[in-house]
Design a protein around this motif. Structure first.
Motif, short mmCIF file in Angstrom:
data_model
loop_
_atom_site.label_atom_id
_atom_site.label_comp_id
_atom_site.label_asym_id
_atom_site.label_seq_id
_atom_site.Cartn_x
_atom_site.Cartn_y
_atom_site.Cartn_z
N THR A 147 0.80 -1.22 0.00
CA THR A 147 0.00 0.00 0.00
C THR A 147 0.84 1.28 0.00
OG1 THR A 147 -0.20 -0.01 2.42
CG2 THR A 147 -1.91 -1.15 1.16
N PHE A 148 2.13 1.19 0.27
CA PHE A 148 2.98 2.40 0.30
C PHE A 148 2.95 3.10 -1.05
CE2 PHE A 148 7.25 4.28 -0.44
CZ PHE A 148 7.19 5.30 0.48
N ASN A 149 2.98 2.33 -2.14
CA ASN A 149 3.04 3.00 -3.45
C ASN A 149 1.71 3.64 -3.85
OD1 ASN A 149 1.43 1.04 -4.69
ND2 ASN A 149 3.09 0.16 -5.89
N LEU A 150 0.64 3.37 -3.11
CA LEU A 150 -0.62 4.07 -3.36
C LEU A 150 -0.61 5.49 -2.80
CD1 LEU A 150 -3.31 1.34 -2.54
CD2 LEU A 150 -2.58 2.12 -4.80
N SER A 151 0.29 5.77 -1.88
CA SER A 151 0.27 7.04 -1.17
C SER A 151 0.47 8.22 -2.11
CB SER A 151 1.37 7.07 -0.10
OG SER A 151 1.44 8.35 0.50
N PRO A 152 -0.34 9.27 -1.94
CA PRO A 152 -0.16 10.48 -2.75
C PRO A 152 0.94 11.39 -2.21
CG PRO A 152 -2.01 10.78 -1.29
CD PRO A 152 -1.52 9.37 -1.06
N ASP A 153 1.45 11.09 -0.99
CA ASP A 153 2.48 11.93 -0.36
C ASP A 153 3.41 11.02 0.43
OD1 ASP A 153 4.04 13.79 0.93
OD2 ASP A 153 2.37 15.06 1.57
N LYS A 154 4.32 10.39 -0.29
CA LYS A 154 5.19 9.38 0.34
C LYS A 154 6.18 10.00 1.33
CE LYS A 154 4.74 6.15 -3.52
NZ LYS A 154 3.69 6.92 -4.23
N ASP A 155 6.55 11.24 1.11
CA ASP A 155 7.43 11.91 2.05
C ASP A 155 6.74 12.08 3.41
OD1 ASP A 155 9.90 13.52 2.68
OD2 ASP A 155 8.40 15.08 2.95
N ARG A 156 5.50 12.54 3.39
CA ARG A 156 4.76 12.70 4.64
C ARG A 156 4.49 11.34 5.28
NH1 ARG A 156 -0.25 16.83 5.86
NH2 ARG A 156 -0.80 15.99 7.91
N TYR A 157 4.22 10.34 4.46
CA TYR A 157 4.00 8.97 4.94
C TYR A 157 5.21 8.52 5.76
CZ TYR A 157 2.64 3.98 4.21
OH TYR A 157 2.27 2.66 4.35
N LEU A 158 6.42 8.64 5.18
CA LEU A 158 7.62 8.19 5.89
C LEU A 158 7.91 9.05 7.11
CD1 LEU A 158 10.26 7.14 3.19
CD2 LEU A 158 8.96 5.68 4.74
N CYS A 159 7.64 10.33 6.99
CA CYS A 159 7.84 11.22 8.13
C CYS A 159 6.98 10.80 9.32
CB CYS A 159 7.54 12.65 7.72
SG CYS A 159 7.78 13.88 9.02
N GLY A 199 2.03 4.36 -9.06
CA GLY A 199 2.57 5.00 -7.87
C GLY A 199 3.89 4.42 -7.41
N ALA A 200 4.39 3.40 -8.10
CA ALA A 200 5.65 2.76 -7.70
C ALA A 200 6.82 3.72 -7.85
CB ALA A 200 5.89 1.50 -8.52
N LEU A 201 7.68 3.78 -6.84
CA LEU A 201 8.84 4.66 -6.88
C LEU A 201 10.02 4.00 -7.58
CD1 LEU A 201 9.22 6.36 -3.37
CD2 LEU A 201 8.69 7.46 -5.54
N TYR A 202 10.79 4.81 -8.29
CA TYR A 202 12.12 4.41 -8.74
C TYR A 202 12.93 4.08 -7.49
CZ TYR A 202 16.94 5.40 -10.39
OH TYR A 202 18.28 5.35 -10.66
N ILE A 203 13.60 2.94 -7.47
CA ILE A 203 14.21 2.44 -6.24
C ILE A 203 15.23 3.41 -5.65
CG2 ILE A 203 15.99 1.13 -7.47
CD1 ILE A 203 14.12 0.04 -4.25
N GLN A 204 15.96 4.16 -6.50
CA GLN A 204 16.92 5.11 -5.97
C GLN A 204 16.23 6.35 -5.40
OE1 GLN A 204 19.84 4.33 -5.34
NE2 GLN A 204 20.08 2.51 -6.62
N ASP A 205 15.09 6.72 -5.95
CA ASP A 205 14.32 7.81 -5.35
C ASP A 205 13.78 7.40 -3.99
OD1 ASP A 205 14.77 9.55 -7.44
OD2 ASP A 205 12.87 9.17 -8.44
N PHE A 206 13.41 6.13 -3.85
CA PHE A 206 12.98 5.64 -2.54
C PHE A 206 14.13 5.71 -1.55
CE2 PHE A 206 12.93 2.06 0.45
CZ PHE A 206 11.87 2.48 1.24
N ARG A 207 15.32 5.31 -1.97
CA ARG A 207 16.49 5.39 -1.08
C ARG A 207 16.72 6.82 -0.64
NH1 ARG A 207 21.38 7.07 -1.81
NH2 ARG A 207 21.11 7.21 -4.06
N ARG A 208 16.65 7.77 -1.58
CA ARG A 208 16.87 9.17 -1.24
C ARG A 208 15.78 9.67 -0.28
NH1 ARG A 208 17.69 9.16 -7.15
NH2 ARG A 208 19.94 9.18 -7.51
#
Length: 352
Positions: A147-159, A199-208
């Protein structure tokens, strides 16, 4: 942004068939061994309306507080409730109330089935991007299944995930990632997003993004090729998709590269599903009883998290040896006579 409205729009596109949108690995291969027999205690309607195939539950959950994000009808929530035991606690968060109501419908029945005198599950109508109802530093483990890749704001999700985790707490989740960025026009396509693809992130963008939220050392435990239909692949040409189980640990003991302090760890072999080795990530297994030299990020996991129960650790970080793999910016300087690069050996032995 109205996150609840967003997730409800996604749910309307997905429809009622859970198999149509599940993108994680087949359940028979990913449900942990200790959790598999516990499925029999979970009501059939919960299992039949659950929108994921795999199961993202790490070991050593007894007594923990677990937060299950986008828990749907609650299958993993009720599995976790059994794994944490009556002294633990599970919070299931779901933005789509129709799905959450299925989980709520069986709460009392599930507690009786588990033999608990009091409920250890709380079910909350909410979204991962706003966990204001969860106190800071109060959760041991956060889980999310596809469900993480469904998020419209992954930065806020991780925060939010980092905020609620205790020191040494773990975000353990499975989701779909890509080998390149998805073009914006496709990434914004709600139908493709509902299929867990756009909504899937590029793996290096996820790392960043992880590093920006102070998860400095993301670890990828298991990876599988994500199945796409011919039509989906035609819409997303040349993009490779993989389903990955990821571990992020909240601790100030981690660094953004692997550095050495001369520490060692020895896995005791006490995890029921892992008698022969501990799976740290897809490249590293610690054999039972073998003492291994490790980088500071691995020793940090042992010192800070609940995984310290299954390891013996030597070392105290009193001596800093430097870059685990050898800092070649320094060591390629003229007349440097120190450790050479890994092709020439010798070099600092490491798990990393």
């Amino acid at each position: 942004m109205d996150y609840i409205a967003y997730y409800n729009e996604i749910a309307e596109i997905q429809g009622a068939d859970p198999q149509a949108t599940a993108r994680t690995r087949d359940a028979d291969g990913t449900i942990p061994g200790e959790a598999r027999p516990l499925l029999f205690n979970v009501s059939a309607e919960i299992k039949n309306t659950y929108h994921e195939l795999g199961c993202t539950l790490p070991p050593l959950l007894e007594g923990c507080t677990v937060l299950d994000l986008c828990c749907g009808s609650g299958r993993d929530t009720y599995l976790a409730a059994q794994l944490v035991g009556p002294a633990g606690r599970v919070i299931g968060v779901e933005p789509v109330e129709a799905r959450l109501n299925i989980a709520r419908k069986y709460l009392d029945q599930e507690m009786r089935q588990f033999g608990y005198d009091a409920a250890n599950v709380e079910l909350v109508h909410g979204a991962p991007e706003d966990l204001s109802f969860v106190p800071d530093n109060s959760v041991d483990v956060v889980v999310s299944n596809g469900t993480f890749n469904l998020s419209p704001d992954k930065d806020r999700y991780l925060c939010e995930v980092r905020r609620v985790l205790v020191e040494g707490g773990e975000f353990y989740f499975t989701d779909v990632f890509t080998d390149r960025r998805i073009p914006a026009a496709l990434a914004d396509n709600m139908k493709l997003r509902a299929l867990r693809l756009a909504g899937a992130l590029y793996i290096q963008d996820f790392r960043r993004l992880s590093v920006a939220n102070d998860f400095l050392d993301p670890r990828y435990l298991m990876t599988w090729k994500t199945p796409l239909t011919d039509e989906e692949q035609a819409l997303l040409p040349d993009i490779a998709f993989a389903t990955i189980t990821t571990r992020l640990i909240k601790t100030d003991l981690q660094e953004d590269i692997c550095e050495s302090y001369g520490e060692t760890v020895t896995y005791k072999g006490t995890l029921p599903d892992f008698p022969d080795y501990f799976l740290f990530d897809k490249d590293i297994k610690f054999p039972t009883g073998k003492t291994c030299t490790v980088c500071g990020n691995v020793s940090g996991l042992v010192m800070a998290s609940r995984y310290g129960k299954v390891f013996d650790l030597t070392g105290d970080r009193s001596v800093h040896i430097g870059d685990t793999h050898g800092d070649h910016i320094i060591k390629c300087a003229p007349d440097f006579t120190g450790v050479v690069d890994e092709d020439d050996q010798p070099i600092q032995a490491s798990c990393c």
